[in-house]
Design an enzyme around this catalytic site. Structure first.
Site, PDB file in Angstrom:
ATOM      1  N   TYR A  67     128.281   3.249  19.314  1.00  0.00           N
ATOM      2  CA  TYR A  67     127.573   2.137  19.942  1.00  0.00           C
ATOM      3  C   TYR A  67     128.488   0.942  20.182  1.00  0.00           C
ATOM      4  CZ  TYR A  67     123.062   4.329  19.030  1.00  0.00           C
ATOM      5  OH  TYR A  67     121.994   5.167  19.011  1.00  0.00           O
TER       6      TYR A  67
ATOM      7  N   GLN B  70     122.236  16.182  17.528  1.00  0.00           N
ATOM      8  CA  GLN B  70     122.178  15.946  18.972  1.00  0.00           C
ATOM      9  C   GLN B  70     120.900  16.482  19.612  1.00  0.00           C
ATOM     10  OE1 GLN B  70     125.918  17.406  20.490  1.00  0.00           O
ATOM     11  NE2 GLN B  70     126.648  15.353  20.927  1.00  0.00           N
TER      12      GLN B  70
ATOM     13  N   ASP C 105     117.872  14.091  19.321  1.00  0.00           N
ATOM     14  CA  ASP C 105     118.134  12.699  19.684  1.00  0.00           C
ATOM     15  C   ASP C 105     117.269  12.262  20.867  1.00  0.00           C
ATOM     16  OD1 ASP C 105     119.177  10.284  20.460  1.00  0.00           O
ATOM     17  OD2 ASP C 105     121.260  10.930  20.433  1.00  0.00           O
TER      18      ASP C 105
ATOM     19  N   SER D 104     118.925   9.901  23.604  1.00  0.00           N
ATOM     20  CA  SER D 104     119.738  10.575  24.619  1.00  0.00           C
ATOM     21  C   SER D 104     118.871  11.315  25.628  1.00  0.00           C
ATOM     22  CB  SER D 104     120.698  11.583  23.974  1.00  0.00           C
ATOM     23  OG  SER D 104     121.666  10.908  23.231  1.00  0.00           O
TER      24      SER D 104
ATOM     25  N   ARG E 243     123.925   9.625  15.165  1.00  0.00           N
ATOM     26  CA  ARG E 243     124.622  10.299  16.264  1.00  0.00           C
ATOM     27  C   ARG E 243     125.713  11.191  15.717  1.00  0.00           C
ATOM     28  NH1 ARG E 243     123.671   6.683  21.388  1.00  0.00           N
ATOM     29  NH2 ARG E 243     121.828   7.883  21.831  1.00  0.00           N
TER      30      ARG E 243
END
Ligand code: NAD
Length: 376
Positions: free
Chosen positions: A232, A129, A132, A135, A124
């Protein structure tokens, strides 16, 4: 023109899986990079993409032996080893591999000499991004969870003043405010519910407020200040769990809709709602457990079933993103394209990974399982 690398796009075999790992849009872009693309016949059907759409984008359709001669294989879920027959030695298998749940499969990739790349292990960091998959899929899942709950709920979400009298707004409570939870809050708000939300990470408090929802937080015991590794959560102390249970007990009895999204990487989902707490809720209330496939946040939740307890309906698809096949496929496919494009080496006409991302996602290499999280 001879293609530098060949990418094979598999048709998913898992029950309930509707997604596909490339769309005509990403096929075109992959070809522009310099790759050849072979798509297995029918791969996009459940996501409303026909074989002709892939052909128009420049792909070849294979009825059988789709991985024959492939250097890179794309899938949504980790494919059975038989699906990879004929792929080139050292071929990349790019998918959401569920490495802890599908350990035997990972061993089989290693034994066959393939390089399995687990897209859910993408670090992350800002530059990753756009690659990902957690997500992109969690965002859609958070949205759909609210719609499914709203559909099962025998009342309306917004306050309505009608000639026949007033309907009061539904009260929705979102537990776990990561990517899915934020979208669940936004969706429930758009539908007109009064929304509250909780998380163990104190950084989420402001995010909840900025979406116009009310934060419900354990105040007397320390939670996770800021964010831990990769943003996390970790498992909470028994003291925190007790305080959280008390707080939830007093709040949940007044809620009509509850959406739970709490996950801890590599561990079973934390239990957030007990049967005794469900018993305090009003009959007709609905709980959507987005963590149902990871063990569930809610006592009694069963994947893909509507369970009724004390007049409350508990629901949770094991695979919620698969309930939005077209958009989930579009975003997943872009994640995979962005990944290859970011590492494309023009000189060699193929992608070359760097250490930071390569080591984070590579499960197998040179005949062995190499990922540190799988070696302990
Ligand atoms: P997740 O799916 O792992 O978990 C969902 C949420 O549940 C998290 O917010 C977590 O804190 C919460 N949770 C865990 N245990 C809980 C408990 N006992 N009670 C209540 N809540 C609990 O989380 P996620 O959606 O993957 O997001 C985690 C973080 O990573 C977020 O801050 C997100 O913004 C961040 N993120 C960063 C990037 C990036 O920089 N590239 C990409 C995606 C997400």
């Amino acid at each position: 023109m001879a293609h530098s690398v060949t990418i094979a796009v598999l048709r998913e075999r898992a029950a309930g899986e509707t997604r596909v790992s490339a769309t005509p849009e990403t096929v075109k872009k992959l070809i522009t990079l310099g790759a050849g693309v072979t798509v297995e016949a029918g791969a996009g059907l459940a996501a409303s993409i026909g074989d002709a759409d892939y052909i128009a984008a420049g792909a070849r359709i294979a009825e059988t032996g789709v991985a024959q001669g492939a250097d890179i294989v794309f899938a949504v879920q980790g494919p059975d080893i038989a699906m990879l027959a004929g792929a080139n030695p050292g071929a990349w298998v790019v998918a959401g591999h569920d490495p802890f749940g599908q350990r035997d499969r990972v061993e089989a990739y290693a034994a066959a000499g393939f390089e399995a790349l687990a897209m859910e292990f993408m670090p992350r960091i800002t530059r990753a991004q756009s690659m990902d998959i957690l997500s992109s899929q969690a965002n859609l899942a958070g949205y759909k969870a609210v719609l499914i709950a709203a559909n099962l709920y025998g009342r309306a979400f917004p306050m309505m003043m009608t000639a026949a009298g007033t309907i009061s707004a539904a009260k929705a409570f979102v537990m776990g405010v990561g990517v899915a939870g934020l979208q669940a809050i936004a969706t429930a708000r758009r539908l007109g519910a009064q929304v509250s939300a909780t998380d163990v990470r104190s950084a989420t408090k402001e995010q909840i407020q900025s979406l116009g929802a009310k934060p419900i937080f354990v105040e007397n015991v320390a939670g996770i200040e800021g964010e831990g590794a990769g943003g996390y959560a970790t498992e909470m102390s028994p003291e925190y769990q007790k305080a959280q249970a008390e707080l939830v007990s007093s709040h949940i009895a007044r809620q009509d809709i509850v959406i739970t999204t709490a996950l801890i990487p590599g561990r079973p989902a934390p239990r957030l709602i007990s049967d005794a707490q469900i018993a305090t809720m009003k009959p007709g209330s609905v709980i959507y457990d987005l963590a149902v496939a990871q063990g569930g946040n809610v006592e009694g939740s069963v994947p893909d079933q509507v369970v009724e307890r004390h007049g409350v309906r508990i629901v949770g698809f094991a695979n919620t993103p698969a309930q939005l096949p077209a958009d989930a496929s579009a975003l997943y496919s872009r994640n995979l394209y962005n990944f290859l494009a970011a590492f494309w080496d023009k000189e060699h006409g193929r992608p070359v990974l760097d250490e930071e991302i390569g080591n984070a996602i590579r499960l197998t290499q040179g005949g062995k399982v190499v990922h540190e999280r799988l070696l302990v």
